[in-house]
Scaffold this active site. Sequence first.
Site, short mmCIF file in Angstrom:
data_model
loop_
_atom_site.label_atom_id
_atom_site.label_comp_id
_atom_site.label_asym_id
_atom_site.label_seq_id
_atom_site.Cartn_x
_atom_site.Cartn_y
_atom_site.Cartn_z
N LYS A 90 0.16 -1.08 0.38
CA LYS A 90 -0.01 -0.07 -0.43
C LYS A 90 0.74 1.61 0.21
CE LYS A 90 -3.39 2.26 2.87
NZ LYS A 90 -4.58 2.59 3.89
N SER A 169 -9.51 2.12 3.44
CA SER A 169 -8.05 3.05 2.30
C SER A 169 -8.07 1.88 1.42
CB SER A 169 -8.16 3.87 2.83
OG SER A 169 -6.42 3.36 3.74
N SER A 193 -9.04 -0.13 8.12
CA SER A 193 -8.98 -0.08 6.13
C SER A 193 -8.15 -1.61 6.03
CB SER A 193 -8.24 1.37 6.28
OG SER A 193 -8.62 2.48 6.04
#
Length: 467
Positions: A90, A169, A193
């Site tokens: 990420k 996210s 997330s």
Amino acid sequence: MTTRSSRPMVPPLPTAWGFDDACALARAYAQGAADPVAVTERCLQKAKELPCAYISYSEERALREAEAARARYKAGAPLSLLDGVPLGWKDIIAVGGSVTTAGSELRRDLAPEKADAPLPLMAARAGLVCTGKTNTTEFAYSSIGTNPHYGTPVNPHSKAGDGRIPGGSSSGSAVAVAAGALPLAIGSDTGGSIRIPAAFNGIVGFKPSVARYPREGMTFLARTMDTAGPMTRSVRDAVVLDRILCGCPCAELPSVPSLKSQRFVLDEALLADPSVTPCVLEATRQAVQRLEQAGAVVERRRVEPFHAAMASIRSGWLLMAEAFTGMREILDDPARAAKLDPIIRKRAEAARTMPVDAAVRSYWDRENLRAAMRRDLGNAVLLTPAVPHAAPAIAALEADEAVFFHYIANNIRLTTPGNLTDMPGISLPAGLDKDGLPIGLLLSAPSGADENVLQAALAAEEAVCKG
């Protein structure tokens, strides 16, 4: 409504590498049935075919690492159980040679990182292959997964003309794993997330306790709550990757514990909440029934610290204060603030007038409720839906800001209490809704009980995910 006679479990996901999970892939490497370089090339090609799943690629590094893994396997000396397996990071975690954008236009032109943060460094030392940086909501501040700067990955379970949100996210990590471009990815979790996009995309997502992994080199949303974590195709992959990220790799694949010694707690009041859709309710009840039929003990009772955490969050909570503090320099500069995703800017600004005592009280609540959760659950694992609903349509959210904010709040309803009280949690695929969209079952344990929740998930996976 989902029923056992229809489609209670998420069907097998596609892969670019031809094996069920990362552990099976690595075993194929060792047996000469698969080649790390060829697999890495296929994963990179598949990743490039997925719109917006990645922000940047580390193709040269990936092929170099895959070639080194190939040589180790030929010599009979792999570095770990996941040597040669591709993964993505990420884009809030520093990876040497890549810009850490955190999904923001404001960071697009920063200098590349000079070195790996501790987590990518440990993964590299275990032989994992770094393919690049996966997409994220700007500054990791939304459970939806949209990004106006780098595009929005589309949930691979969407039907034609009906694109569903990936969840946020950790949007790119979830989509890349679910679509078969990666066996493994790393996300991060501050309010849900990892667990939310894992549930929406039908994969496994593990949020550890905050102290479990090193956190240097992360772009923080809420400094005291952010934690990275694995997003995988199986629980055993999550367990093996977890050990690597802890700095203590497994020597052997984890064995599956018996469900007959496993204690779970189900709070019926949480299922009775009107935000929980009928399909999610039914899938959760069926998963619990399968666990009980397999020998698990499920205690049905109210978990008071969880409800207290929900009430504390409704009064204003630490994440909002920390996110605003971290972004204030940007928010106070009109030119830079104008470049933010308008939704992210609005969310961050909402905490500007947050009373000081609300933030302090949230901090106090976190300490008190963390201890209360340990007393309440002990060695048991709490069962809840990961999200009260399946993934909504992207178009409906983008057409109406009120709907967008409704889903931001609803997505995190059952995950944020775990962040406030630092509960490790893992989302498992548990069924499909009436539109064929995945539903996740969340297993959570008290702060620090990461081993308990991972062992419970290993024991439960067959019953919950496969029936």
